[in-house]
Write an enzyme that holds these catalytic residues in place. Structure first.
Site, short mmCIF file in Angstrom:
data_model
loop_
_atom_site.label_atom_id
_atom_site.label_comp_id
_atom_site.label_asym_id
_atom_site.label_seq_id
_atom_site.Cartn_x
_atom_site.Cartn_y
_atom_site.Cartn_z
N CYS A 1 -9.10 23.92 27.60
CA CYS A 1 -10.29 24.68 27.20
C CYS A 1 -9.95 25.77 26.17
O CYS A 1 -10.62 25.90 25.15
CB CYS A 1 -10.98 25.28 28.42
SG CYS A 1 -9.97 26.43 29.39
N HIS B 1 -11.44 29.48 32.65
CA HIS B 1 -12.11 28.47 31.81
C HIS B 1 -12.95 29.17 30.75
O HIS B 1 -13.54 30.23 31.01
CB HIS B 1 -12.98 27.56 32.66
CG HIS B 1 -13.49 26.36 31.92
ND1 HIS B 1 -12.65 25.42 31.36
CD2 HIS B 1 -14.75 25.96 31.61
CE1 HIS B 1 -13.37 24.48 30.77
NE2 HIS B 1 -14.66 24.79 30.89
N HIS C 1 -17.03 22.89 25.35
CA HIS C 1 -15.76 23.23 26.02
C HIS C 1 -14.99 21.96 26.31
O HIS C 1 -15.52 20.85 26.15
CB HIS C 1 -16.05 23.99 27.32
CG HIS C 1 -16.82 23.19 28.34
ND1 HIS C 1 -16.39 22.98 29.63
CD2 HIS C 1 -18.02 22.55 28.25
CE1 HIS C 1 -17.28 22.25 30.28
NE2 HIS C 1 -18.28 21.98 29.47
#
Length: 365
Positions: free
Chosen positions: A268, A320, A336
């Protein structure tokens, strides 16, 4: 007196004719943004908006005819076909130097990794014929990229660690029946685990198949009341946001790869790291580090180009990151790299991400 009037009319018409020639027309093609067009013609995005007020705050449509000042148009007619990488070069800087877009550079150089350019590499500035006599370096480049990937994996902590729930990312045309059969469960069980699910499953949706041992506790996001009011992005920053979204979108479908920063696979933060290098902004190499960059903004003030952060690990810490691509009154969408589906666009309305949302950072200023 008559002579004076005639002279005045001639002068007026001449001036009008000159003014009419000060603008040129540009037809928008696939992948172009206002920011990229401005670079191509060596003008400012604000000049394009001034001549085309109807495109403000709207998505740039394919085939739109834009009026542009012609002061630098002649400079774009001739440019070299090849650029040799020097120390400090980036795709963004090269595009700016030669008046083309980073999208075109990426298209002409599919074997080059923009985040791992080496001194002496050759960058094509125009489409190349198959019988080009120029020496190419794709095999060497590929080997260098693989070495870089191994080094990245060894030196980086895990960027994302999902809880131990079993998650299925919905693909096109999938149904609850098909998914239930795949995992040897029942439709009723899936509905109990995902009470918000309707008959139609959106592509990319994170469907809980089985709960893990970890309690699914919601993460407490930063309180909007604790954050100051943020100024909206100006036209130049919005144009940069369009460029970033366009750059990241080129990698849709790329697989997840821990430590990855190329189309061969991203984690990510690697996707964000590579994407923001296009505007010469070097982000930290993991999501927790990226969460310290820029200014935290209220959820209701989110704009495209902002970074959005989640706590997806068992420790409930930031693990994340994605980039916001679209904001409406009811929804925030972001691009993402997910461990289960690779590079995709998801929605903050999905319960999986809504429960794990932490903060939004503005890095374009």
């Amino acid at each position: 007196m008559k002579l004076f009037k005639i002279a005045f009319v001639v002068a007026f018409l001449s001036a009008f004719s000159v003014l009419g020639q000060e603008n040129v027309k540009h037809k928008v093609t696939s992948g172009e943004t206002i920011f990229g067009i401005a670079k191509q013609y060596k003008i400012k995005a604000s000049e394009i908006y001034a001549l085309n007020p109807s495109i403000k705050e709207k998505a740039l449509q394919l085939g739109t005819i834009l009026l542009l000042p012609s002061k630098s148009h002649s400079q774009t007619k001739s440019s070299p076909e090849i650029h040799t990488i020097a120390k400090g070069d980036t795709f963004y800087g090269i595009a700016k130097k030669y008046g083309i877009t980073t999208v075109k550079i990426t298209e002409y150089n599919p074997n080059l990794n923009p985040s791992d350019l080496k001194v002496g590499d050759l960058v094509y500035l125009k489409p190349q014929k198959k019988d080009s006599s120029v020496v190419n370096v794709p095999k060497v480049k590929e080997a260098l990229t693989k070495e870089s990937q191994v080094e990245n994996v060894e030196n980086l902590e895990d960027d994302e660690e999902f809880s131990n729930d079993v998650i299925h990312v919905v693909k096109a045309k999938e149904t609850l029946y098909k998914i239930a059969k795949q995992y040897d469960t029942t439709i009723l069980n899936l509905k109990n685990l995902n009470p918000e699910v309707t008959a139609t499953l959106p592509v990319g949706y994170h469907l809980v198949i089985k709960k893990g041992n970890q309690p699914d506790l919601p993460v407490k996001p930063i309180d909007d009341n604790e954050l100051p009011e943020a100024l909206p992005l100006d036209e130049s920053s919005l144009a940069q946001a369009d460029l970033l979204i366009n750059t990241a979108s080129q990698y849709l479908g790329s697989r997840y790869r821990s430590g990855g920063t190329t189309a061969a696979g991203f984690d990510c933060s690697g996707l964000m790291y590579t994407t923001f290098k296009e505007i010469e902004l070097n982000l930290p190499r993991n999501s927790s580090g990226q969460a310290t960059v820029g200014t935290k903004v209220k959820r209701k003030q989110a704009q495209k180009g902002d970074l959005i952060f989640f706590a997806t690990n068992r420790k409930r810490t930031i693990s994340h990151v994605g980039m916001i691509t679209e904001v409406s009154e009811t929804e925030i969408k972001f691009i993402h790299s997910s461990t289960s589906a690779g590079v995709i666009i998801s929605s903050l309305n999905e319960p999986y991400y809504a429960k794990r949302f932490v903060q939004i950072n503005r890095v374009l200023d």
